[in-house]
Each structure stands twice: as structure tokens, then as C-alpha cells.
Scaffold this active site. Structure first.
Site, PDB file in Angstrom:
ATOM      1  N   PHE A  59     -41.206  37.261  21.287  1.00 40.07           N
ATOM      2  CA  PHE A  59     -40.899  36.362  20.723  1.00 40.07           C
ATOM      3  C   PHE A  59     -42.177  35.617  20.631  1.00 40.07           C
ATOM      4  O   PHE A  59     -42.095  34.930  19.119  1.00 40.07           O
ATOM      5  CB  PHE A  59     -39.331  36.226  20.690  1.00 40.07           C
ATOM      6  CG  PHE A  59     -39.342  35.210  21.937  1.00 40.07           C
ATOM      7  CD1 PHE A  59     -39.607  33.873  21.460  1.00 40.07           C
ATOM      8  CD2 PHE A  59     -38.883  35.539  22.752  1.00 40.07           C
ATOM      9  CE1 PHE A  59     -39.261  32.517  22.275  1.00 40.07           C
ATOM     10  CE2 PHE A  59     -38.724  34.384  24.589  1.00 40.07           C
ATOM     11  CZ  PHE A  59     -39.212  33.228  24.278  1.00 40.07           C
ATOM     12  N   ARG A  87     -26.080  20.624  21.381  1.00 42.02           N
ATOM     13  CA  ARG A  87     -25.807  21.826  21.882  1.00 42.02           C
ATOM     14  C   ARG A  87     -24.281  22.626  21.559  1.00 42.02           C
ATOM     15  O   ARG A  87     -24.709  24.032  20.946  1.00 42.02           O
ATOM     16  CB  ARG A  87     -26.196  22.097  23.117  1.00 42.02           C
ATOM     17  CG  ARG A  87     -27.896  21.835  23.597  1.00 42.02           C
ATOM     18  CD  ARG A  87     -28.127  22.627  25.000  1.00 42.02           C
ATOM     19  NE  ARG A  87     -28.333  24.389  24.743  1.00 42.02           N
ATOM     20  CZ  ARG A  87     -29.382  24.370  24.149  1.00 42.02           C
ATOM     21  NH1 ARG A  87     -30.615  23.699  23.730  1.00 42.02           N
ATOM     22  NH2 ARG A  87     -29.373  25.947  24.678  1.00 42.02           N
ATOM     23  N   HIS A 117     -33.107  23.564  16.350  1.00 41.14           N
ATOM     24  CA  HIS A 117     -33.523  23.469  17.689  1.00 41.14           C
ATOM     25  C   HIS A 117     -33.029  21.993  18.725  1.00 41.14           C
ATOM     26  O   HIS A 117     -32.925  21.289  17.673  1.00 41.14           O
ATOM     27  CB  HIS A 117     -34.765  23.189  17.797  1.00 41.14           C
ATOM     28  CG  HIS A 117     -35.412  23.215  19.309  1.00 41.14           C
ATOM     29  ND1 HIS A 117     -35.841  24.156  19.769  1.00 41.14           N
ATOM     30  CD2 HIS A 117     -35.424  22.121  19.370  1.00 41.14           C
ATOM     31  CE1 HIS A 117     -36.282  23.344  21.722  1.00 41.14           C
ATOM     32  NE2 HIS A 117     -36.228  22.024  21.072  1.00 41.14           N
TER      33      HIS A 117
END
Length: 141
Positions: A59, A87, A117
Site C-alpha cells: 500500500f 486513537r 492519522h
């Protein structure tokens, strides 16, 4: 619990859809302080360097292409247990598996175009913050 810093990126798809304010509101309502922020259009070299740990994985090229496709917002968040809490707010990497109400469930378009992210550990947060911010760009408050 310890006050920590974590690194966060709002990815090109979420920036293009004008989701910056909505995502920042979620950060702040979760108790994070945004202590550094800037908008960048990543170069190929910046993206490859930032994601160097993934070089050689299937990826990688698509990720670099996506991350350089438009501007991103990068920020440093500060708060109690910041890495894990960020997260949790982001949700699963694959938005199909993300819980309702998480950033990826609400703003992601696909596995790669997953809106945000976040650092995966305190050590990676320190490295990622230093990659994009100098000490004088971080403003504890």
C-alpha cells in the site's frame, strides 16, 4: 494518568470536504488542547520520509500518492493519555470496522482515505512531532 502529546494529521480527503472545524471541535470536546497546528501540502519526499516504516509494503505507493494529493492539517494534541484517547476517537483504520461516532466512521471515504492519522505510541508521537514541528512552534497552554 500522565499528560501526553500526540501527533495528528487530518488527511487530504477530509480537508477537501471542509471537515477541519468539525474534527477540531471533536478534539477539543474530548479535552485535548491543540498546542501546534499548520496546513501543508506534503511533498513526495516528506510523505515517503514520514511513512518510511511502510516502504516496501503493497500500500506504500498509494498512500504516498494520496497524502500528496492535496493539503493536510497537522497538529499536536495534548491531554491525559493523549495517544490512546486520540486513537479511540479516530476509530479503526478500516472505516468499515470503525465504531459509530468515531472520526473514521464519520469522515473516512475508504481504507486509504480514512480521514485522519494518529501516533500509535508515545515514542512514535515524539518522532512524528519532531518530523514536522520545531520546539518554538509548539505552544503549551
Amino acid at each position: 494518568m500522565a499528560v501526553e502529546r500526540t501527533f495528528s494529521i487530518i488527511k487530504p480527503n477530509a480537508v477537501a470536504k471542509n471537515n477541519i472545524g468539525a474534527i477540531y471541535a471533536r478534539f477539543e470536546s474530548a479535552g485535548f488542547k491543540i498546542i501546534a497546528a499548520k496546513m501543508l501540502h506534503l511533498t513526495k519526499e516528506q510523505a515517503e520520509g514520514f511513512y518510511a516504516e511502510h516502504k516496501g509494503r503493497p500500500f506504500f505507493d498509494g498512500l504516498v500518492e494520496f497524502m500528496t494529493s492535496g493539503p493536510v492539517m497537522i497538529q499536536v494534541l495534548e491531554g491525559e493519555n493523549a495517544v490512546q484517547r486520540h486513537r479511540d476517537i479516530m476509530g479503526a483504520t478500516n472505516p468499515d470496522n470503525a465504531l459509530a461516532g468515531t472520526l473514521r466512521a464519520d469522515f473516512a471515504d475508504s481504507f486509504t482515505e480514512n480521514a485522519v492519522h494518529g501516533s500509535d505510541a508515545v515514542e512514535s508521537a515524539q518522532r512524528e512531532i519532531a518530523y514536522f514541528f520545531s520546539e518554538n512552534e509548539i505552544c503549551p497552554r
